[in-house]
Design an enzyme around this catalytic site. Structure first.
Site, mmCIF file in Angstrom:
data_model
loop_
_atom_site.group_PDB
_atom_site.id
_atom_site.type_symbol
_atom_site.label_atom_id
_atom_site.label_comp_id
_atom_site.label_asym_id
_atom_site.label_seq_id
_atom_site.Cartn_x
_atom_site.Cartn_y
_atom_site.Cartn_z
ATOM 1 N N CYS A 120 48.518 20.386 0.460
ATOM 2 C CA CYS A 120 47.207 20.597 -0.381
ATOM 3 C C CYS A 120 47.354 21.858 -1.308
ATOM 4 O O CYS A 120 48.236 22.559 -0.894
ATOM 5 C CB CYS A 120 46.135 20.679 0.613
ATOM 6 S SG CYS A 120 44.370 20.774 -0.173
ATOM 7 N N CYS A 122 44.967 23.884 -1.807
ATOM 8 C CA CYS A 122 43.612 25.227 -1.926
ATOM 9 C C CYS A 122 44.239 26.237 -1.184
ATOM 10 O O CYS A 122 43.547 27.593 -1.700
ATOM 11 C CB CYS A 122 42.441 24.574 -1.069
ATOM 12 S SG CYS A 122 42.800 24.145 0.573
ATOM 13 N N CYS A 130 41.437 21.945 -4.539
ATOM 14 C CA CYS A 130 42.780 21.146 -3.777
ATOM 15 C C CYS A 130 43.308 20.362 -5.030
ATOM 16 O O CYS A 130 44.125 19.447 -4.825
ATOM 17 C CB CYS A 130 42.101 20.057 -3.003
ATOM 18 S SG CYS A 130 41.291 21.066 -1.492
ATOM 19 N N LYS A 195 38.405 11.946 4.683
ATOM 20 C CA LYS A 195 38.283 13.338 4.836
ATOM 21 C C LYS A 195 36.777 13.511 4.010
ATOM 22 O O LYS A 195 36.551 13.391 2.802
ATOM 23 C CB LYS A 195 39.308 14.165 4.122
ATOM 24 C CG LYS A 195 39.072 15.673 4.331
ATOM 25 C CD LYS A 195 40.079 16.491 3.652
ATOM 26 C CE LYS A 195 39.906 17.822 3.995
ATOM 27 N NZ LYS A 195 41.162 18.876 3.347
ATOM 28 N N ARG A 217 33.569 21.030 -2.749
ATOM 29 C CA ARG A 217 34.570 20.153 -2.979
ATOM 30 C C ARG A 217 34.064 18.617 -2.888
ATOM 31 O O ARG A 217 34.691 17.629 -2.716
ATOM 32 C CB ARG A 217 35.329 20.167 -1.577
ATOM 33 C CG ARG A 217 36.105 21.397 -1.420
ATOM 34 C CD ARG A 217 37.609 21.225 -0.752
ATOM 35 N NE ARG A 217 37.770 22.476 0.079
ATOM 36 C CZ ARG A 217 38.610 23.414 -0.636
ATOM 37 N NH1 ARG A 217 38.540 23.431 -1.902
ATOM 38 N NH2 ARG A 217 38.868 24.645 0.240
ATOM 39 N N GLU A 233 38.733 3.761 1.317
ATOM 40 C CA GLU A 233 39.415 4.981 1.351
ATOM 41 C C GLU A 233 40.987 4.551 2.121
ATOM 42 O O GLU A 233 41.887 4.749 1.708
ATOM 43 C CB GLU A 233 39.055 6.430 1.724
ATOM 44 C CG GLU A 233 38.254 7.064 0.764
ATOM 45 C CD GLU A 233 39.114 7.601 -0.405
ATOM 46 O OE1 GLU A 233 40.157 7.695 -0.086
ATOM 47 O OE2 GLU A 233 38.467 8.312 -1.226
ATOM 48 N N LYS A 248 38.575 12.757 9.565
ATOM 49 C CA LYS A 248 38.466 14.253 9.479
ATOM 50 C C LYS A 248 36.813 14.651 8.886
ATOM 51 O O LYS A 248 36.743 14.179 7.767
ATOM 52 C CB LYS A 248 39.543 15.066 8.756
ATOM 53 C CG LYS A 248 39.228 16.480 8.879
ATOM 54 C CD LYS A 248 40.353 17.005 7.877
ATOM 55 C CE LYS A 248 40.201 18.580 7.771
ATOM 56 N NZ LYS A 248 41.089 19.250 7.123
ATOM 57 N N SER A 274 38.261 23.258 12.742
ATOM 58 C CA SER A 274 37.856 24.572 13.228
ATOM 59 C C SER A 274 36.317 24.776 13.629
ATOM 60 O O SER A 274 36.169 25.509 14.371
ATOM 61 C CB SER A 274 38.197 25.323 11.611
ATOM 62 O OG SER A 274 37.423 25.072 10.788
ATOM 63 N N TYR A 313 42.926 22.573 17.860
ATOM 64 C CA TYR A 313 42.977 24.107 18.154
ATOM 65 C C TYR A 313 43.007 24.291 19.560
ATOM 66 O O TYR A 313 43.450 25.177 20.292
ATOM 67 C CB TYR A 313 42.272 25.068 17.281
ATOM 68 C CG TYR A 313 42.332 24.740 15.870
ATOM 69 C CD1 TYR A 313 43.272 25.146 15.296
ATOM 70 C CD2 TYR A 313 41.137 24.107 15.301
ATOM 71 C CE1 TYR A 313 43.271 24.978 13.765
ATOM 72 C CE2 TYR A 313 41.015 23.754 14.030
ATOM 73 C CZ TYR A 313 42.309 24.202 13.235
ATOM 74 O OH TYR A 313 42.098 23.869 11.972
#
Ligand code: PBG
Length: 325
Positions: A120, A122, A130, A195, A217, A233, A248, A274, A313
């Site tokens: 990407c 960004c 992006c 996404k 975005r 998609e 996502k 995140s 994470y």
């Protein structure tokens, strides 16, 4: 047969029985661990909004890769913070860019580890979008040319899988073409096919220093209200040559994970992003929830919804907890 002949509690009587009839098994091999790599030496700096996640310099990666491998986690996905940002994000496709260096360092340390890259713009662009920006618009087709250069440089550095995440139309086809033209026909594409334009990316944008400098975005990422569009998609990316699909974020979109799983045969990943992570960490730090139980329940839920792979994470902690049983 109904009550009293049927008693579903029978098979819940002992932990051994419960284990035997458990429908979803979570394993460290399900996990893909995201890493944030930075320039400098000896850097291992905790990201304030993501406790337990670090900015790592190249020289810190060997130790990190060793510990990830020891936990049985098979793969990492790399995010790079460049030294300089510019309108096209030049470091993104530089032979000695931060991610290119990181790929080599991890492959040196752990040749068996699957190294994936986030593809990407960004993190690398001064405007934080992006794609290429022209007259305040994010232009699609010129962006594809850049993405082709990025994946080729990642492949040259030794990446196994590239993960385009910019939600540009035609990105998978452009990337597949570029890889094949450079004889990288064995490099796989994990497409961030579905996404959403999500507020759950907030802490990541601090971590990757990638917030858009103007606007948002919404002209490229999906409207959180749409589900049928997710299948469109995904279908396009399948047709363009994606090897694996991703949904996502994960938790507010488990219905989408299930629908994509039921509609397509490709391996499916879900990104436990995140914001999802940081909310758990914050509540756990307050003593309001049991982190270990919440994390394992959450990851089990993502897998039960249909994900084969989970980018998270929590991967290292969860792998450790699963080993402890
Ligand atoms: C880059 C990218 C983002 C994330 C992964 N790749 C941020 C964004 O789209 O703004 C988010 C990951 C996370 O929140 O953990 N496009």
């Amino acid at each position: 047969m109904t009550f009293p002949a049927t008693r579903l509690r029978r098979l819940r009587t002992t932990s051994t029985l419960r284990r035997m009839v458990r429908e979803t098994q979570l394993s460290p091999t399900d996990f893909i661990y995201p890493l944030f790599v930075v320039h400098g030496r000896d850097v291992r700096e905790e990201i304030p909004s993501m406790p337990g996640v670090f900015h790592l310099s190249i020289d810190s990666l060997k130790q990190e890769a060793d510990s990830i491998a020891k936990l049985g986690i098979p793969a990492v996905i790399l995010f790079g913070l460049p030294a300089h940002k510019d309108p096209v994000g030049s470091e993104n496709f530089a032979g000695d860019g931060i991610v290119q260096q990181a790929i080599k360092a991890i492959k040196d340390a752990q040749p068996e580890m699957v190294v994936m890259t986030d593809v990407c713009m960004c993190e690398y662009t001064d405007h934080g979008h992006c794609g290429i920006v022209r007259d305040g618009q994010i232009v699609n087709d010129e962006t594809l040319d850049i993405l082709q250069q990025v994946v080729t440089s990642h492949a040259e550095a030794g990446a196994d899988v590239v993960g385009p995440s910019g939600m540009m139309d035609g990105m998978v086809k452009a990337i597949r073409t570029a890889l094949d033209e450079s004889n990288f026909e064995n490099i796989s594409i994990l497409s961030y096919a579905v996404k959403y334009a999500s507020s759950f990316y907030g802490p990541f944008r601090d971590a990757a220093q990638s917030p858009p400098q103007f606007g948002d975005r919404h002209s490229y990422q999906m409207d959180p209200a749409n589900a049928r569009e997710a299948l469109r998609e995904a279908r396009l990316d399948v047709d363009e040559g994606a090897d694996m699909l991703m949904v996502k974020p994960a938790l507010a979109y488990l219905d989408i994970v299930r629908r994509v799983r039921d509609t397509f045969e490709l391996p499916l990943a879900a990104y436990n992003v995140s914001g999802e992570y940081s909310m758990v960490k914050a509540a756990a730090a307050k003593g309001w929830i049991d982190e270990r139980k919440i994390v394992l329940e959450t990851l089990t839920g993502i897998k039960r919804a249909g994900a084969d792979l989970i980018l998270t994470y929590h991967a290292k902690d969860a792998a450790q907890w699963l080993m402890e049983g």
